[in-house]
Structure formats: C-alpha cells, structure tokens
Design an enzyme around this catalytic site. Sequence first.
Site, short mmCIF file in Angstrom:
data_model
loop_
_atom_site.label_atom_id
_atom_site.label_comp_id
_atom_site.label_asym_id
_atom_site.label_seq_id
_atom_site.Cartn_x
_atom_site.Cartn_y
_atom_site.Cartn_z
N LYS A 115 -14.42 1.08 1.16
CA LYS A 115 -14.18 1.91 2.34
C LYS A 115 -14.72 1.27 3.61
O LYS A 115 -14.14 1.41 4.67
CB LYS A 115 -14.79 3.31 2.15
CG LYS A 115 -14.02 4.15 1.15
CD LYS A 115 -14.36 5.62 1.28
CE LYS A 115 -13.53 6.43 0.28
NZ LYS A 115 -13.94 7.83 0.24
N LYS A 197 -1.38 2.56 -9.72
CA LYS A 197 -1.48 4.00 -9.92
C LYS A 197 -0.75 4.75 -8.81
O LYS A 197 -0.76 4.30 -7.66
CB LYS A 197 -2.98 4.36 -9.87
CG LYS A 197 -3.35 5.60 -10.63
CD LYS A 197 -4.87 5.75 -10.68
CE LYS A 197 -5.29 6.90 -9.80
NZ LYS A 197 -6.71 7.24 -9.88
N LYS A 200 -2.23 9.26 -3.54
CA LYS A 200 -1.90 10.04 -2.36
C LYS A 200 -2.08 9.23 -1.09
O LYS A 200 -1.60 9.62 -0.05
CB LYS A 200 -2.70 11.36 -2.32
CG LYS A 200 -4.19 11.23 -2.39
CD LYS A 200 -4.85 12.62 -2.44
CE LYS A 200 -6.35 12.48 -2.65
NZ LYS A 200 -7.07 13.72 -2.62
#
Length: 334
Positions: A115, A197, A200
Amino acid sequence: MLGDKKVLFSGMQATGNLTLGNYIGALKNWLTLQDEFETFYCVVDLHSITVRQDPAELRSRARKLLTLYIAAGLDPEKNCIYYQSHVSGHAELSWILNCFTYMGELNRMTQFKDKAAKHADNINAGLFTYPVLMAADILLYQADVVPVGKDQLQHLEITRDIAQRFNAIYGDVFTIPEPYIGKTGAKIMSLQDPEKKMSKSDENPNASIYLMDDKDTIIRKFKRAVTDSEANIAYNDEQKGIHNLIDIYSVCTGKTPDEVVSEFAGKGYGDFKLAVGESVADMLAPMQARFAELEKDKAYIDSVIKNNAEKANYFAQKTLRKVQKKVGFPEKIR
Ligand code: TRP
C-alpha cells in the site's frame, strides 16, 4: 466463548464494489455460520481512512455494504452487523495495543509495503499501524475464530503475537484467535485474466461481476470472458478460464464439476458462457431484490445500526475495562 458458542469476528472495508468473488469466497460461507457461532461482522470504516476517501462516498458505500450483508441473508438479530466507528472501544484498544507492538514487526507487513508503494504521496502513520487496529477489532470481542483470506493471514499472525505478549505480562486477558478456513470454496478468478483473483479493485470492469450487476451486464461479461482455443469443455489446470467458469457454474447450480462437464459435452463455449451467466444472474437476483427493498426501508436499517452498535459496544466495553485496569489506568468515579 459467549454462552455456549464460540465467537467469530470478521470485517470488510466499504471501498470498491463487492464482486462475485467476495460473495462466493466470503459472504456465502458466512450465511452457514450464523447458527454455529456468535458472530460480529463489522464495516471497518476506521481502516478505510488510511487511504484518502471522499466523505460522502465513504458514508454511502458503508451503508450499502451493511445493507448488503442483510440482503445476502445475514439475520441482524443473530449477527452483530455494525460500523466500527460507532464503537469507540476499537480506537481506544488500538492505542493501548500500539504500545505493545514493535516497529520492526509492523515493518515486515507485506500489505503495508504494497500500500505504501501504491500511495507514495500519503504514507501516513495509520497505514503503518493498520494491523494494530485490526488486532483491536478481533481482541475486543474475545474472538475465537476469524474467517480471512490468505492476504490477511499475516495480520492475524501479528494479532496473535500481540495478544500473547499482552497475556504473558498481565495474565489471561485475551482469547487467542485462530484463522477460520471455510469449507473449501472455489477461488473465483478474473474473467479477463484467469491467472489473477477476481478483485473489487480491478480497473477493468469486465474482469469482475459486481453483486449489483443486472442480468444483461452479467451475461455480456461472461460472453467476453477469456478462455482458450481448445474448444473443449474440460476441467483441468491448463484451461484456466474454462476451469473458473466451471467452478462458478458449479457453485451456482450445486452440481459437481464432473456433472457440469458431462452436461456440456460436445457443446460450444458460447452456449456454456450463456448458461454460466444465467446461473449467476439467477443466484444473485433474490439478493438484489431484497437489497432494493431494504434500501427503501430507512427506519429498519437505522434500527439495525442502532441496536447492533449498542450490542457491540456492550461486549467491547467489557474487554476494554479489563484491559484499562490491567495496564494501570485509574477506576472511573461514578
Ligand atoms: N483488513 C481486512 C481486509 O482488508 C479487513 C478487516 C479489518 C478485518 N479488521 C478485521 C478482517 C478484523 C477480519 C478481522 O480484508
């Protein structure tokens, strides 16, 4: 334990739109746990502001996520569904646990590194101590089990380390939580890259089925799904795209992969993709209808929010008072 049930805690961030992968991998499993466990499902809005958010959008997404939990079938009388920001104990315990967590431990967290690289202009202290807040979430409710994806296992590990460290100093204060591995549900892959994967946060909207996609959109996305040139519907590791579609169809219809393969023997990919799209649309339809109804019933959702925040707060305060006493804070005068 609460009564004779083990305690289960899990949380989700209200960032991005939930996908079919979240539904099959998490939500659908949660529905089967509501009788066995005393459950807490938190919308973790404190975690969300570790990345800059638009306030109105955060508020609206958080309410949608909470409503979606109920629309999916989690009974809010049995499951404590609430906002993290409505229970101040999360932040209070998090501060205390910060003082029992080492910089070196946090420096090893792979999600922080990822992040920080992604948000290089805003590497704030909250992003660094994110795992400590997550530990507070879990330990506040004395959770026995925490259903999490693989990407969160490192955070669960540090939660256990912090809890054990605290217990070693002060006695048995915290239950040591275990990861909860659900019945091996299929991992749902991206429709555009079956090596990845379904996520979202994928930038390509065709890669994911969102839980609120309408039937036409769902079918269109499946028609465009990346497959291969074998022209043969078989369940193996070489044909990853078809493998993923078989997994999805098998979850939606309850058929085994072998049954799916024989059902479509000799048929083309076009027919199969259409059938998968229809089965997904049919599976999601009741939840979408319920969501639309619930969204209109403001008073009902408000009452769920209020009652469950009170319930969560009751359990949170019990742990918090114990911890405050252990570390040496003075008793409140009443
Ligand atoms: N960090 C988790 C995620 O991004 C969300 C989360 C916050 C969580 N607190 C939690 C999950 C406690 C399980 C338990 O997926």
